[in-house]
Motif scaffolding. Sequence first.
Motif, short mmCIF file in Angstrom:
data_model
loop_
_atom_site.label_atom_id
_atom_site.label_comp_id
_atom_site.label_asym_id
_atom_site.label_seq_id
_atom_site.Cartn_x
_atom_site.Cartn_y
_atom_site.Cartn_z
N GLY A 14 0.86 -1.18 0.00
CA GLY A 14 0.00 0.00 0.00
C GLY A 14 0.89 1.21 0.00
N SER A 40 12.91 -6.34 6.72
CA SER A 40 13.58 -6.09 5.44
C SER A 40 14.92 -5.41 5.65
N LYS A 77 14.59 -4.06 -4.42
CA LYS A 77 14.08 -2.99 -5.26
C LYS A 77 14.61 -1.64 -4.82
N PHE A 80 12.26 4.16 -4.19
CA PHE A 80 12.06 5.52 -4.69
C PHE A 80 13.29 5.86 -5.51
N THR A 88 13.97 -8.14 0.63
CA THR A 88 13.53 -9.20 1.54
C THR A 88 14.59 -10.30 1.55
P1 5GP Z 1 9.58 3.27 4.32
O1 5GP Z 1 10.83 3.95 3.82
O2 5GP Z 1 8.45 4.22 4.47
O3 5GP Z 1 9.83 2.42 5.53
O4 5GP Z 1 9.15 2.23 3.19
C1 5GP Z 1 8.99 2.66 1.90
C2 5GP Z 1 8.41 1.58 1.04
O5 5GP Z 1 9.31 0.49 0.94
C3 5GP Z 1 7.10 1.01 1.55
O6 5GP Z 1 6.15 1.03 0.49
C4 5GP Z 1 7.45 -0.41 1.92
O7 5GP Z 1 6.35 -1.28 1.69
C5 5GP Z 1 8.58 -0.71 0.97
N1 5GP Z 1 9.45 -1.79 1.44
C6 5GP Z 1 9.88 -2.01 2.69
N2 5GP Z 1 10.64 -3.11 2.74
C7 5GP Z 1 10.69 -3.61 1.49
C8 5GP Z 1 11.30 -4.76 0.90
O8 5GP Z 1 11.97 -5.56 1.55
N3 5GP Z 1 11.12 -4.93 -0.43
C9 5GP Z 1 10.40 -4.08 -1.19
N4 5GP Z 1 10.28 -4.37 -2.49
N5 5GP Z 1 9.78 -3.01 -0.67
C10 5GP Z 1 9.93 -2.77 0.65
#
Ligand code: 5GP
Length: 191
Positions: A14, A40, A77, A80, A88
Amino acid sequence: METVKPGKLVIISGPSGAGKSTVLKQVLVNSALPLELSVSATTRQPRPGETDGVDYRFLSEKEFFRRRENDEFLEWKEVFSCGDYYGTLTKSVAAGLTAGKWVVLEIDVEGAMTVLERHPDAITIFLHPGSDEELERRLRDRGTETEESITRRLDVARREMAYLDKYKHEVVNNTVDQAVEDICKILTSGE
Ligand code: 5GP
């Protein structure tokens, strides 16, 4: 010897700012299922209050790339387009599943599609705040993002919404309690 029933994989995605972390923390407390949140790896800087090994494994880019070369990621990935990598770790997911845990991945939409190729039976949930305006309000209220980061996250969020129909379940985060209840019900149904 007693055999452990293998666990299930749960993917929650999301838009950033949709309240995923808050909702998920509460789901972990409320659900009677053996849920385990996968931690992650990321190269982004920790936000105030975040702990290494709990919220993320905060890695240097060098270390992240070393692990990527080593094929240690189930998916990875650049979320941004500003140089932050997320991934993961295969090992933590596999260990949890073997131990009978329901391993919860909170990952972006493209990462989710990669994981689904290998785990088509995963329970997939798309959590979003209902509207663009609400998402922007939440990102601003968080108070941790720069204006540039907010603009970029909103842009990504709009693109992420296009993946909604690839998920088995949609949950609108109107209130945290309701979203938690909805997700717990979905998980109990096991699909
Ligand atoms: P934030 O920086 O706000 O913690 O996460 C930013 C985005 O990275 C979120 O949309 C989150 O779901 C995504 N994200 C977090 N961990 C992982 C991961 O291990 N793999 C991927 N592909 N996206 C991730």
